[in-house]
Design an enzyme around this catalytic site. Sequence first.
Site, PDB file in Angstrom:
ATOM      1  N   ASP A 105       0.872  -1.169   0.000  1.00 12.13           N
ATOM      2  CA  ASP A 105       0.000   0.000   0.000  1.00 12.13           C
ATOM      3  C   ASP A 105       0.909   1.220   0.000  1.00 12.13           C
ATOM      4  O   ASP A 105       1.885   1.255   0.751  1.00 12.13           O
ATOM      5  CB  ASP A 105      -0.839  -0.030   1.290  1.00 12.13           C
ATOM      6  CG  ASP A 105      -2.259   0.412   1.061  1.00 12.13           C
ATOM      7  OD1 ASP A 105      -2.431   1.528   0.556  1.00 12.13           O
ATOM      8  OD2 ASP A 105      -3.187  -0.345   1.402  1.00 12.13           O
ATOM      9  N   ASP A 164      -3.109   4.711  -1.932  1.00 13.05           N
ATOM     10  CA  ASP A 164      -4.145   5.157  -1.009  1.00 13.05           C
ATOM     11  C   ASP A 164      -4.522   6.623  -1.214  1.00 13.05           C
ATOM     12  O   ASP A 164      -3.642   7.476  -1.400  1.00 13.05           O
ATOM     13  CB  ASP A 164      -3.595   4.976   0.418  1.00 13.05           C
ATOM     14  CG  ASP A 164      -4.605   5.339   1.479  1.00 13.05           C
ATOM     15  OD1 ASP A 164      -5.596   4.614   1.604  1.00 13.05           O
ATOM     16  OD2 ASP A 164      -4.401   6.348   2.179  1.00 13.05           O
ATOM     17  N   GLU A 195      -6.675   4.302  -5.619  1.00  8.31           N
ATOM     18  CA  GLU A 195      -7.969   4.399  -4.931  1.00  8.31           C
ATOM     19  C   GLU A 195      -8.574   5.741  -5.338  1.00  8.31           C
ATOM     20  O   GLU A 195      -8.260   6.773  -4.767  1.00  8.31           O
ATOM     21  CB  GLU A 195      -7.772   4.340  -3.409  1.00  8.31           C
ATOM     22  CG  GLU A 195      -9.099   4.262  -2.675  1.00  8.31           C
ATOM     23  CD  GLU A 195      -8.988   4.609  -1.197  1.00  8.31           C
ATOM     24  OE1 GLU A 195      -9.833   4.153  -0.433  1.00  8.31           O
ATOM     25  OE2 GLU A 195      -8.077   5.352  -0.806  1.00  8.31           O
ATOM     26  N   HIS A 237     -11.118  -3.624   2.974  1.00  5.96           N
ATOM     27  CA  HIS A 237     -10.950  -3.370   4.414  1.00  5.96           C
ATOM     28  C   HIS A 237     -11.715  -2.125   4.874  1.00  5.96           C
ATOM     29  O   HIS A 237     -11.730  -1.829   6.063  1.00  5.96           O
ATOM     30  CB  HIS A 237      -9.465  -3.209   4.739  1.00  5.96           C
ATOM     31  CG  HIS A 237      -8.895  -1.947   4.170  1.00  5.96           C
ATOM     32  ND1 HIS A 237      -8.729  -1.751   2.815  1.00  5.96           N
ATOM     33  CD2 HIS A 237      -8.505  -0.807   4.764  1.00  5.96           C
ATOM     34  CE1 HIS A 237      -8.256  -0.533   2.619  1.00  5.96           C
ATOM     35  NE2 HIS A 237      -8.104   0.065   3.775  1.00  5.96           N
ATOM     36  N   ASP A 238     -12.307  -1.380   3.938  1.00  9.05           N
ATOM     37  CA  ASP A 238     -13.065  -0.181   4.312  1.00  9.05           C
ATOM     38  C   ASP A 238     -14.570  -0.382   4.188  1.00  9.05           C
ATOM     39  O   ASP A 238     -15.338   0.587   4.253  1.00  9.05           O
ATOM     40  CB  ASP A 238     -12.673   0.999   3.403  1.00  9.05           C
ATOM     41  CG  ASP A 238     -11.305   1.561   3.741  1.00  9.05           C
ATOM     42  OD1 ASP A 238     -10.899   1.472   4.915  1.00  9.05           O
ATOM     43  OD2 ASP A 238     -10.638   2.086   2.840  1.00  9.05           O
TER      44      ASP A 238
HETATM   45  C1  BGC Z   1      -7.816   3.682   3.328  1.00  9.57           C
HETATM   46  C2  BGC Z   1      -8.408   3.741   4.696  1.00  9.57           C
HETATM   47  C3  BGC Z   1      -7.667   4.822   5.459  1.00  9.57           C
HETATM   48  C4  BGC Z   1      -7.667   6.147   4.680  1.00  9.57           C
HETATM   49  C5  BGC Z   1      -6.646   7.090   5.216  1.00  9.57           C
HETATM   50  C6  BGC Z   1      -8.265   5.037   2.784  1.00  9.57           C
HETATM   51  O1  BGC Z   1      -8.787   5.231   1.691  1.00  9.57           O
HETATM   52  O2  BGC Z   1      -8.285   2.628   2.540  1.00  9.57           O
HETATM   53  O3  BGC Z   1      -8.383   2.527   5.356  1.00  9.57           O
HETATM   54  O4  BGC Z   1      -8.278   5.003   6.679  1.00  9.57           O
HETATM   55  O5  BGC Z   1      -7.364   5.963   3.334  1.00  9.57           O
HETATM   56  O6  BGC Z   1      -5.366   6.684   4.885  1.00  9.57           O
END
Ligand code: BGC
Length: 556
Positions: free
Chosen positions: A98, A199, A256, A328-329
């Site tokens: 990540d 991310d 993302e 995971h979110d």
């Molecule tokens: C991750 C989350 C995280 C956030 C801040 C997101 O998009 O997938 O799990 O809390 O970014 O880093």
Amino acid sequence: MLKKWWHNTIGYQIYPKSFQDTNGDGIGDIRGVIRHLDDLQDLGINVIWLCPIYKSPMVDHGYDISDYDRIDPMFGTNEEMEELILEADKRGIKILMDLVVNHTSDQHEWFQKAMADPDSEYADYYIIKEGDGNNPPNNWRSIFGGSAWEKIGDTNKYYLHLFTKGQPDLNWENPKLREIIYDMVNRWLDMGLGGFRIDAISHLKKNFAYVNQPADGPDGLASAWDYFRNAKGLNVFLNELNEKTFKPHNALTIGEVDDVRPEELGEFIGDDGYFSTIFDFCHTQFHVKDKEWKDRPLEMIHELRERLFAKQDYAKGHGLMCNFTDNHDTSRSVERFIPEEYISFYSESLLASVNFFLRGIVFLYQGQEIGMRDYQKKSINEFLDLATFNNYNGYLLKGMTEEEALEKVNNECREHSRTPMQWNDRKNAGFTEGIPWFEVNPNYRRINYEAQKKDENSLLSYYKKMIALRKREDLEEAFIYGDTIPRYEDQDGIIAYERRYEGKRILAIHNCNAREIRLPLEDEIGEILLNNYEKLNVGEGNVVLSGFQSVITKLI
Ligand code: BGC
């Protein structure tokens, strides 16, 4: 579309904290991932994405990094990481890490130095502004709730944090900082990583017209998305990041990124895009228990169908998006899409299949392959994640009772997907010999990997069959590159599509109704490639599908 090495990716996301503990501290580790590489190879996946395992105080479970170059001791060592890359490689599996570069932890040495000396060069690594009188620079709400600004000591300066206050945002306008980040990314890629999941990347660029927005909640704050998501100028940073790191390494990168403007999609995932592909959540944001859908599950399926097909259309001619349902979110997809009374092998395998054979890169999330479920909590104190507490408090502020707020959090919170992986029916589901950092779902005696591995009719076995089918030599290209043509769109509760490629035609039909349904057959059915029931009932000019039956078949 140019052919790339990663187009045949069947990815598997690991939440390392909850995957497998090997040293008894109750927290999953790198050795635990190595231990299960054979299982993952057996499943058929060829890419693993690891959620963050860098050094971190864990305010946001690793998404707050205090040292980009070191593995956190709770997960292992840098040497073990190298071993993982090598061992995975032997099994034809690439590892993605990540990449969290929108923000660091407030414990990162850069931030500590910036706070110690606001005139040092490190202050310019972060976004620090003067307050507006006695108020923060503006009324932006952080994505996790509360003001996006934190006051610095007894100064009138504030730093920006789009997530928790332990995650100060980096200042991407600073060219020196950008170069330092690129060097770090290259060090990891040089070590042999296959690439990254990136991310929160659409937040790198902020619109510096820091004006107050009309408040949109009782806290007097505003969610100023337009100012910090896909803001004008983001492309310059993304392009530079790609040119200086990913591209020279021919890496697989998954951004993302939500809500890309349609006219810009090609810049993101095209042949020469900033990323290989993206995670976009628009088709995942449903919950059968939500007020909106509770009594209208069929309408929800129709809305889902519309979004899935719109997405196929949207990506066509540009590149491949990611096909995923769990992450995971999010809470577990089984709970979100299937009404409680209908959860069974048939509905679960159907849900998986809807997603699996669309055009795009398939990604699974640990536990999805065995149908892991949400673990409903009886009290808010049983949760651990800051985001859950922020949401809960937000609901109370909006006037919900504690019971209502708990119910809402129980339905939607992302922590449900973070309970330990259920490997077997022994102590702690085989996850740890110690005390698990987060409680194991007690249903592990019924839902676990070992039991399903032995059972050729289990959900796990069905996932294996789906993966094997997507990889079947004579069909792989059709599944990757074939066009998607929606079928039976006028039929209630049917999600069906044809994949068409160089004369090959494959039909995927999913009966999302609990009841049997008869469909007119418009084509002649050829080899049946996959069926979650024993039989397919084909009659004169029609086909009868049982409740939640899903069939993948060749068309002649
Ligand atoms: C991750 C989350 C995280 C956030 C801040 C997101 O998009 O997938 O799990 O809390 O970014 O880093």
